[in-house]
Design a protein around this motif. Structure first.
Motif, mmCIF file in Angstrom:
data_model
loop_
_atom_site.group_PDB
_atom_site.id
_atom_site.type_symbol
_atom_site.label_atom_id
_atom_site.label_comp_id
_atom_site.label_asym_id
_atom_site.label_seq_id
_atom_site.Cartn_x
_atom_site.Cartn_y
_atom_site.Cartn_z
ATOM 1 N N ALA A 23 0.760 -1.408 -0.017
ATOM 2 C CA ALA A 23 0.077 0.220 0.002
ATOM 3 C C ALA A 23 0.864 1.251 -0.220
ATOM 4 C CB ALA A 23 -0.675 -0.004 1.201
ATOM 5 N N ALA A 24 1.815 1.359 0.711
ATOM 6 C CA ALA A 24 2.817 2.478 0.944
ATOM 7 C C ALA A 24 3.634 2.518 -0.462
ATOM 8 C CB ALA A 24 3.869 2.312 1.815
ATOM 9 N N ARG A 25 4.049 1.516 -1.069
ATOM 10 C CA ARG A 25 4.838 1.600 -2.391
ATOM 11 C C ARG A 25 3.731 2.158 -3.461
ATOM 12 N NH1 ARG A 25 6.410 -3.665 -5.630
ATOM 13 N NH2 ARG A 25 4.427 -3.627 -6.235
ATOM 14 N N GLY A 26 2.475 1.853 -3.285
ATOM 15 C CA GLY A 26 1.505 2.468 -4.390
ATOM 16 C C GLY A 26 1.221 3.767 -4.110
ATOM 17 N N LEU A 27 1.194 4.216 -3.044
ATOM 18 C CA LEU A 27 1.127 5.609 -2.737
ATOM 19 C C LEU A 27 2.160 6.344 -3.162
ATOM 20 C CD1 LEU A 27 -0.503 8.057 -1.099
ATOM 21 C CD2 LEU A 27 0.838 7.508 0.795
ATOM 22 N N ILE A 28 3.495 6.121 -3.064
ATOM 23 C CA ILE A 28 4.390 6.726 -3.686
ATOM 24 C C ILE A 28 4.540 6.866 -5.189
ATOM 25 C CG2 ILE A 28 7.069 6.617 -3.798
ATOM 26 C CD1 ILE A 28 7.348 5.501 -1.169
ATOM 27 N N TYR A 29 4.121 5.657 -5.749
ATOM 28 C CA TYR A 29 4.174 5.663 -7.130
ATOM 29 C C TYR A 29 3.121 6.654 -7.745
ATOM 30 C CZ TYR A 29 7.696 2.392 -8.615
ATOM 31 O OH TYR A 29 8.959 1.829 -9.031
ATOM 32 N N VAL A 30 1.872 6.927 -7.106
ATOM 33 C CA VAL A 30 0.925 7.618 -7.515
ATOM 34 C C VAL A 30 1.220 9.157 -7.339
ATOM 35 C CG1 VAL A 30 -1.497 8.521 -6.772
ATOM 36 C CG2 VAL A 30 -1.240 6.060 -7.068
ATOM 37 N N LEU A 31 1.995 9.468 -6.135
ATOM 38 C CA LEU A 31 2.335 10.694 -6.159
ATOM 39 C C LEU A 31 3.235 11.150 -7.052
ATOM 40 C CD1 LEU A 31 2.403 10.806 -2.114
ATOM 41 C CD2 LEU A 31 0.899 12.073 -3.612
ATOM 42 N N LEU A 60 3.718 14.507 0.343
ATOM 43 C CA LEU A 60 3.012 14.031 1.332
ATOM 44 C C LEU A 60 3.169 14.668 2.452
ATOM 45 C CD1 LEU A 60 1.430 11.560 1.969
ATOM 46 C CD2 LEU A 60 3.398 10.281 2.214
ATOM 47 N N ALA A 61 4.208 15.374 2.761
ATOM 48 C CA ALA A 61 4.747 16.103 3.893
ATOM 49 C C ALA A 61 3.884 17.364 4.062
ATOM 50 C CB ALA A 61 6.218 16.573 4.107
ATOM 51 N N ARG A 62 3.446 17.744 3.016
ATOM 52 C CA ARG A 62 2.714 19.208 2.877
ATOM 53 C C ARG A 62 1.362 18.841 3.157
ATOM 54 N NH1 ARG A 62 6.965 20.351 -0.962
ATOM 55 N NH2 ARG A 62 5.658 19.384 -2.730
ATOM 56 N N GLN A 63 0.780 17.753 3.122
ATOM 57 C CA GLN A 63 -0.756 17.493 3.264
ATOM 58 C C GLN A 63 -0.882 17.553 4.837
ATOM 59 O OE1 GLN A 63 -2.476 16.974 0.627
ATOM 60 N NE2 GLN A 63 -0.303 17.454 -0.478
ATOM 61 N N PRO A 64 -2.265 17.870 5.069
ATOM 62 C CA PRO A 64 -2.613 17.673 6.617
ATOM 63 C C PRO A 64 -2.181 16.415 7.389
ATOM 64 C CG PRO A 64 -4.386 18.416 5.223
ATOM 65 C CD PRO A 64 -3.361 17.862 4.536
ATOM 66 N N PHE A 65 -1.545 16.320 8.307
ATOM 67 C CA PHE A 65 -1.137 15.103 9.111
ATOM 68 C C PHE A 65 0.001 14.672 8.222
ATOM 69 C CE2 PHE A 65 -5.763 15.412 9.955
ATOM 70 C CZ PHE A 65 -5.706 15.634 11.561
ATOM 71 N N GLY A 66 0.655 15.419 7.463
ATOM 72 C CA GLY A 66 1.835 14.867 6.666
ATOM 73 C C GLY A 66 2.773 14.031 7.404
ATOM 74 N N ALA A 67 3.320 14.685 8.368
ATOM 75 C CA ALA A 67 4.417 14.196 9.176
ATOM 76 C C ALA A 67 4.147 12.769 9.733
ATOM 77 C CB ALA A 67 4.832 14.918 10.428
ATOM 78 N N ALA A 68 2.834 12.630 10.178
ATOM 79 C CA ALA A 68 2.338 11.379 10.554
ATOM 80 C C ALA A 68 2.326 10.455 9.425
ATOM 81 C CB ALA A 68 1.022 11.328 11.310
ATOM 82 N N MET A 69 1.874 10.805 8.490
ATOM 83 C CA MET A 69 1.585 10.023 7.240
ATOM 84 C C MET A 69 3.244 9.385 6.867
ATOM 85 S SD MET A 69 -1.072 12.117 5.225
ATOM 86 C CE MET A 69 -1.253 10.831 3.715
ATOM 87 N N LEU A 70 4.080 10.416 6.839
ATOM 88 C CA LEU A 70 5.342 9.749 6.620
ATOM 89 C C LEU A 70 6.000 8.827 7.475
ATOM 90 C CD1 LEU A 70 7.425 13.355 5.647
ATOM 91 C CD2 LEU A 70 6.679 11.581 4.336
ATOM 92 N N TRP A 71 5.693 8.927 8.736
ATOM 93 C CA TRP A 71 5.936 7.733 9.582
ATOM 94 C C TRP A 71 5.446 6.473 9.421
ATOM 95 C CZ3 TRP A 71 10.286 7.779 12.553
ATOM 96 C CH2 TRP A 71 10.700 9.098 13.021
ATOM 97 N N VAL A 72 4.025 6.757 8.868
ATOM 98 C CA VAL A 72 3.179 5.391 8.622
ATOM 99 C C VAL A 72 3.619 4.731 7.622
ATOM 100 C CG1 VAL A 72 1.193 4.633 7.912
ATOM 101 C CG2 VAL A 72 1.211 6.233 9.665
ATOM 102 N N VAL A 73 4.363 5.635 6.357
ATOM 103 C CA VAL A 73 4.782 5.205 4.963
ATOM 104 C C VAL A 73 6.074 4.417 5.308
ATOM 105 C CG1 VAL A 73 5.782 5.608 3.117
ATOM 106 C CG2 VAL A 73 3.534 6.515 3.509
ATOM 107 N N GLY A 74 7.060 5.038 6.194
ATOM 108 C CA GLY A 74 8.295 4.692 6.483
ATOM 109 C C GLY A 74 8.046 3.078 7.273
ATOM 110 N N ILE A 75 7.182 2.967 8.045
ATOM 111 C CA ILE A 75 7.135 1.923 9.046
ATOM 112 C C ILE A 75 6.357 0.758 8.261
ATOM 113 C CG2 ILE A 75 5.797 0.624 10.738
ATOM 114 C CD1 ILE A 75 5.957 3.457 12.344
ATOM 115 N N ALA A 76 5.578 0.966 7.190
ATOM 116 C CA ALA A 76 4.818 0.303 6.042
ATOM 117 C C ALA A 76 6.154 -0.404 5.404
ATOM 118 C CB ALA A 76 3.855 0.822 5.304
ATOM 119 N N LEU A 77 7.126 0.418 4.904
ATOM 120 C CA LEU A 77 7.882 -0.102 4.012
ATOM 121 C C LEU A 77 8.928 -1.100 4.588
ATOM 122 C CD1 LEU A 77 8.583 3.116 1.989
ATOM 123 C CD2 LEU A 77 7.684 1.076 0.979
#
Length: 259
Positions: A10-18, A46-63
């Protein structure tokens, strides 16, 4: 382990879409909002989105979860009748190392190191290429690396066109319409990803032959090179849509991958 793997897809997919969104903006005269069309640019978006910092942590942990799953495949074997083959284990080990690096770069970016995440992929490529060319036999090493990337790109595209991904998915769990969609995004996404690999490998070969580090290109410059060709904006847009399709296909793996 299944949860870790599905989160990683799911995290990989998000990065490719962005990355695809940035590339589409570049295709039609924009600058991608000041972002590069690579992983670092995607993280910046991703970092510039609302809750972007938290989303970055989620993506990193998912990867990181993806890395752990790949390690388990290397140690215990993957799903399927050929999952214990040495080639499959070696491939899983390589992917474990790759996702360790990617996860670390994302988590470092989330922690505030904006130089992480391959945010300057083109500059990093120039630096690495320059160092390799300084080595004894550096031109040959870089040339062989370029050939390897081209071969990898062709292999990725051919496997996508042949739909070999079906053996890794629970196709029986999908409706007929869903199967058609999954196959469409799998073929389109894999082919586009392969084309980008081939283009990057060709640039590395040119850099080796001409002994000019600046000829090698990271993902951002590779994508921008499509824009400079005849009908370039439309060609880049087509490649960008293909990368978006690969992102969606990654999400399909998160749902239906055999684990």
């Amino acid at each position: 382990m299944a949860v870790a793997a599905r989160a990683g897809f799911a995290a990989r997919g998000l990065i490719y879409v962005l990355v695809a969104v940035i590339a589409l903006q570049i295709a039609f005269g924009g600058d991608g909002g000041g972002s590069q069309a690579d992983r670092g640019g995607a993280l910046g978006q991703l970092a510039r989105q609302p809750f972007g910092a938290a989303m970055l942590w989620v993506v990193g942990i998912a990867l990181a979860g993806m890395a752990v799953w790949r390690l388990s495949e290397a140690v215990f074997g993957a799903a399927g009748p050929d999952g214990s083959k040495l080639s499959r284990r070696a491939s899983a080990l390589y992917r474990f190392a790759f996702y360790c690096f990617v996860s670390y770069s994302v988590l470092a970016y989330a922690a505030g190191d904006r130089g992480s995440g391959s945010g300057a992929s083109d500059r990093n490529t120039d630096d690495v290429t320059a160092r390799v060319l300084e080595w004894p036999g550096g031109q040959w090493i870089l040339g062989l690396a370029g050939v390897a990337v081209v071969v990898a790109g062709v292999w990725i595209a051919v496997r996508a066109i042949r739909r070999t991904f079906r053996e890794h998915l629970r196709m029986h769990a999908m409706s007929a319409r869903t199967r058609a969609v999954v196959e469409a995004v799998g073929v389109t996404g894999g082919t586009a990803r392969g084309v980008v690999f081939v283009a990057a490998g060709v640039f590395a070969l040119i850099a080796a032959v001409q002994h000019q580090p600046g000829k090698a290109r990271g993902m951002d410059d590779t994508l921008r090179a499509f824009r400079d060709l005849p009908a370039g904006p439309w060609l880049l847009a087509l490649v960008a849509l293909g990368l978006a399709a690969f992102g969606v296909f990654s999400w399909c793996n998160a749902r239906w991958r055999k684990l």
